[in-house]
Design a protein around this motif. Structure first.
Motif, PDB file in Angstrom:
ATOM      1  N   ILE A  78      48.302  43.606  33.732  1.00 38.26           N
ATOM      2  CA  ILE A  78      49.380  42.660  34.193  1.00 38.26           C
ATOM      3  C   ILE A  78      48.682  42.558  35.926  1.00 38.26           C
ATOM      4  O   ILE A  78      49.641  42.002  36.729  1.00 38.26           O
ATOM      5  N   MET A  79      48.258  43.479  35.974  1.00 36.94           N
ATOM      6  CA  MET A  79      48.283  43.355  37.494  1.00 36.94           C
ATOM      7  C   MET A  79      47.159  42.497  37.916  1.00 36.94           C
ATOM      8  O   MET A  79      46.616  42.222  37.740  1.00 36.94           O
ATOM      9  N   ASN A  80      47.316  42.436  39.134  1.00 34.70           N
ATOM     10  CA  ASN A  80      47.018  40.731  39.637  1.00 34.70           C
ATOM     11  C   ASN A  80      46.076  40.593  41.112  1.00 34.70           C
ATOM     12  O   ASN A  80      46.603  41.923  42.246  1.00 34.70           O
ATOM     13  N   ASP A  81      45.047  40.204  41.432  1.00 39.04           N
ATOM     14  CA  ASP A  81      43.602  39.861  42.474  1.00 39.04           C
ATOM     15  C   ASP A  81      44.673  39.077  43.084  1.00 39.04           C
ATOM     16  O   ASP A  81      43.223  39.572  44.162  1.00 39.04           O
ATOM     17  N   HIS A  82      45.678  38.734  43.228  1.00 37.20           N
ATOM     18  CA  HIS A  82      45.284  37.043  44.501  1.00 37.20           C
ATOM     19  C   HIS A  82      44.897  36.761  44.540  1.00 37.20           C
ATOM     20  O   HIS A  82      45.074  35.345  45.846  1.00 37.20           O
ATOM     21  N   LEU A  83      43.943  36.065  43.405  1.00 35.95           N
ATOM     22  CA  LEU A  83      42.676  35.700  44.104  1.00 35.95           C
ATOM     23  C   LEU A  83      42.905  34.453  43.009  1.00 35.95           C
ATOM     24  O   LEU A  83      42.800  34.915  41.667  1.00 35.95           O
ATOM     25  N   GLU A  84      42.690  33.061  43.798  1.00 31.16           N
ATOM     26  CA  GLU A  84      42.732  32.072  42.827  1.00 31.16           C
ATOM     27  C   GLU A  84      41.552  31.008  42.814  1.00 31.16           C
ATOM     28  O   GLU A  84      41.189  31.647  44.551  1.00 31.16           O
ATOM     29  N   GLY A  85      41.130  30.016  42.115  1.00 28.20           N
ATOM     30  CA  GLY A  85      39.372  29.137  41.975  1.00 28.20           C
ATOM     31  C   GLY A  85      38.940  30.645  42.007  1.00 28.20           C
ATOM     32  O   GLY A  85      38.385  31.383  41.619  1.00 28.20           O
ATOM     33  N   LYS A  86      37.634  29.584  42.011  1.00 23.00           N
ATOM     34  CA  LYS A  86      36.197  30.358  42.306  1.00 23.00           C
ATOM     35  C   LYS A  86      35.215  30.025  43.363  1.00 23.00           C
ATOM     36  O   LYS A  86      35.406  29.032  44.146  1.00 23.00           O
ATOM     37  N   LEU A  87      34.674  30.998  44.166  1.00 24.71           N
ATOM     38  CA  LEU A  87      33.792  30.468  44.526  1.00 24.71           C
ATOM     39  C   LEU A  87      32.692  29.377  44.706  1.00 24.71           C
ATOM     40  O   LEU A  87      32.332  29.808  43.717  1.00 24.71           O
TER      41      LEU A  87
END
Length: 137
Positions: A78-87
């Protein structure tokens, strides 16, 4: 496979030792390593601000109010890495280049201090495997 990894790490460290001429001073190596860390951070930030292939949507981590029945595995999920999208390929190449440069200066510090990068990796791997979830980094 372990011998191959050891050989690759040792070859990298040996090559760095042979190529490093101008920045032989420990002070130069420390500041170059610090600069390379900043460049990694800057390149990731540019993937967000210049390219836009990734986004950072940051907020306070949300923990369940009653987590007494929650395992560490469940909490990890449930912890979020706060990253959206892909390099994108371009940003990935730039970040890999900067991380490679960072590894170069880390290896140079290892050489100057008579440390073996592969041994350091193994010791850290043993440490985190031994402590397991209790490392909680």
């Amino acid at each position: 496979m372990s011998d191959l990894r050891n050989a690759i790490t040792d070859e990298f460290q040996y090559t760095v030792d042979n190529l490093l001429v101008r920045n032989k001073s420990i002070l130069d190596q420390l500041t170059k390593y610090q600069d390379s860390c900043a460049r990694v951070n800057r390149t990731i930030a540019k993937a967000v601000t210049h390219c836009g292939c990734i986004q950072i949507n940051s907020q306070k981590q949300k923990y369940p109010e009653d987590d007494s029945d929650m395992s560490l595995e469940d909490l990890k999920l449930i912890m979020n890495d706060h990253l959206e999208g892909k390099l994108c390929d371009n940003c990935r190449d730039f970040i890999e280049k900067e991380m490679g440069r960072n590894l170069f200066y880390l290896a140079s510090l290892c050489n100057t201090l008579d440390l073996n990068l592969y041994d350091i990796l193994l010791k850290e791997l043993d440490r985190v495997q031994m402590l397991g979830k209790f490392t909680l980094r």
